[in-house]
Each structure stands twice: as structure tokens, then as C-alpha cells.
Write a protein that holds these residues in place. Structure first.
Motif, PDB file in Angstrom:
ATOM      1  N   ILE A   8       2.928   6.551  -6.391  1.00  0.00           N
ATOM      2  CA  ILE A   8       1.976   5.739  -5.645  1.00  0.00           C
ATOM      3  C   ILE A   8       1.445   6.576  -4.492  1.00  0.00           C
ATOM      4  CG2 ILE A   8       1.616   3.593  -4.381  1.00  0.00           C
ATOM      5  CD1 ILE A   8       4.132   2.492  -5.812  1.00  0.00           C
ATOM      6  N   CYS A  15      -6.139   3.400  -4.024  1.00  0.00           N
ATOM      7  CA  CYS A  15      -4.723   3.448  -4.371  1.00  0.00           C
ATOM      8  C   CYS A  15      -4.604   4.136  -5.734  1.00  0.00           C
ATOM      9  CB  CYS A  15      -4.147   2.033  -4.450  1.00  0.00           C
ATOM     10  SG  CYS A  15      -2.422   1.980  -4.989  1.00  0.00           S
ATOM     11  N   LEU A  17      -2.353   5.347  -8.747  1.00  0.00           N
ATOM     12  CA  LEU A  17      -1.086   5.073  -9.424  1.00  0.00           C
ATOM     13  C   LEU A  17      -0.974   5.993 -10.626  1.00  0.00           C
ATOM     14  CD1 LEU A  17      -1.218   1.157  -9.427  1.00  0.00           C
ATOM     15  CD2 LEU A  17      -0.131   2.659  -7.729  1.00  0.00           C
ATOM     16  N   ALA A  39       2.993  -2.733  -7.582  1.00  0.00           N
ATOM     17  CA  ALA A  39       2.080  -1.847  -6.862  1.00  0.00           C
ATOM     18  C   ALA A  39       0.663  -2.410  -6.858  1.00  0.00           C
ATOM     19  CB  ALA A  39       2.099  -0.449  -7.492  1.00  0.00           C
TER      20      ALA A  39
END
Length: 257
Positions: A8, A15, A17, A39
């Protein structure tokens, strides 16, 4: 940050991932599926995040679906999150754009995740398929349903019933993939386009995305009525006034400046 097979990161308002299980072609076990779900939930709740970018470690696979060895031990289906689908994504209702950077094979549940994304950037060597049929299963977690909406019938049924893999360029030609790029440029290209997108008003982005999704299942007159109702509510918003004034080269007369 590393968490149960998932990396992450923050890239400004994005964001990022990364499914980090390259040894098993980034298959999702139950723990990683839960981590991915958590997440995304946290990113959705964070007002400083404008978009979520999902990719896989290495260059072999984006995600190869469920962890077959775990399924053999515990039974299939442990990557499904109740109410939110495979990896917490294929049935999730989102408020923020989800973008895939497909670095390798995206098969079975991995392809179902791709089909749930808003934009898809694929490395030129990436392959895609619904391989569940080869294991006595079928892609019920969103793959078949989304192909029915997004792909011509003959091409979709060939993928569903044969389980054969299809190259990225073919899916680009069918309108499933946003762009095909060399693997070395994949992440940079995806981040660049996301940055361009997020230069726009975030609420306008999400209103447009949600209206598109709702319109796909409506008669056009109902979709137009919904669009008018949403549009009238935003015509005099601060973001709309500022955007129109900036384009016209005029000060926003409603601003406090």
C-alpha cells in the motif's frame, strides 16, 4: 507499507495497491483478499485520496484469481468478501475511480477485478481470460455479467465457454481496455492519466462516473431526467462557477477574493 501480500503506497492523491504474491502469480488467498478489501475501504473514506490504482508485482501476472492451493485445502470461495465480491471489489459500490495497471496475466477472478475497474491500462504482453470453466466453475462473481454489458456476444461467449486466453490488443480493439503500453511504461502512464483526470473537480468526476453506470441500465428518457436533476443541482456549485470563470478568463464574482 506491506500487509498480508499487499503493498500500500501513496502517490500524491492516488492510493497505489500492489498484489505482492508473485510466487503464486498474484493469486488472492483469503488474507490478501481481506487486506485488499480493507485498503479500498480506507481509501474510499480518506478525502485526500482521489483515485485507487491496482496492479500486481512482477511481470507475469496481475492476478490469477483465487489461490488454488488454499482452495484445495479449505474449499473454494475464500477470496469472496460478503457483499463486495472477489477481493472486495467485484460487487463493491464505490465513490472513487478504480484503475487497473495490468502487468501480466489477468485470469479468472483477476479478470473479473479488471472488468470492475473504471480504466484499464495493460502491458503489451498481458493476457486475459475467464479460465474457471477449465476447473468446473464459471465466472459468477461479475465476469460473465460485465462481459454481457461490455463485449459483443460472440466474443464474450467464446471467452466464457472455452476459457482460452485473449491478448491485450484484442481486448483494446473490443473496447475493454483503455490503453495498451509497453510494460516498462505501464505504471508511469497510468499515473500520468490519473493525474490528468484528478486535475478536474473530483465531485464532477464521480458524478459523471455514477451517471454513466446508472444510465447503462435505464431507458434513455429516464437517464436524461436523472442527468437533468443532478446537473441542475451542480450548475451553481462553487466548482462549476470557478471552472466557467477560469475558462472565460474572468474572476469568479461569487468568490470571496
Amino acid at each position: 507499507m506491506t500487509h498480508t501480500g499487499l503493498l500500500i503506497e501513496r502517490r500524491g492523491p492516488v492510493c497505489l495497491l500492489t498484489i505482492n504474491r508473485d510466487a503464486v502469480r498474484n493469486a488472492l488467498d483469503a488474507a490478501t483478499a481481506r487486506a485488499l478489501d480493507e485498503a479500498v475501504t480506507q481509501a474510499e473514506a480518506d478525502p485526500s485520496i482521489g483515485a485507487i490504482l491496482l496492479t500486481g508485482a512482477g511481470d507475469r501476472a496481475f492476478c490469477s484469481g483465487m489461490d488454488i492451493k488454499e482452495a484445495a485445502r479449505m474449499g473454494a470461495g475464500h477470496g469472496l468478501v460478503p457483499g463486495r465480491g472477489f477481493g472486495g471489489l467485484t460487487e463493491r459500490r464505490r465513490t472513487k475511480p478504480l484503475i487497473a495497471a495490468v502487468n501480466g496475466a489477468a485470469v479468472a477472478g483477476g479478470f473479473e477485478i479488471v472488468l470492475a475497474c473504471d480504466l484499464v491500462f495493460a502491458a503489451d504482453h498481458a493476457m486475459f481470460g475467464l479460465t474457471e470453466v477449465k476447473r468446473g466453475l464459471f465466472a459468477f462473481a461479475g465476469g460473465i455479467q460485465r462481459l454481457a454489458r461490455q463485449m459483443p456476444r460472440a466474443s464474450a461467449l467464446a471467452m466464457i465457454m472455452t476459457g482460452e486466453l485473449v491478448p491485450a490488443q484484442r481486448l483494446y480493439d473490443l473496447g475493454i481496455i483503455t490503453e495498451v503500453v509497453p510494460h516498462a511504461l505501464l505504471l508511469d502512464r497510468a499515473l500520468h492519466v490519473i493525474g490528468t483526470m484528478l486535475d478536474n473537480d473530483w465531485q464532477a468526476i464521480n458524478n459523471g462516473r455514477q451517471l454513466y453506470e446508472l444510465s447503462a441500465g435505464m431507458e434513455v428518457n429516464h437517464a436524461l431526467a436523472l442527468g437533468n436533476a443532478w446537473g441542475k443541482a451542480t450548475l451553481d456549485s462553487a466548482a462549476s462557477r470557478a471552472g466557467i470563470a477560469a475558462y472565460a478568463g474572468l474572476p469568479d464574482k461569487h468568490s470571496d477574493a
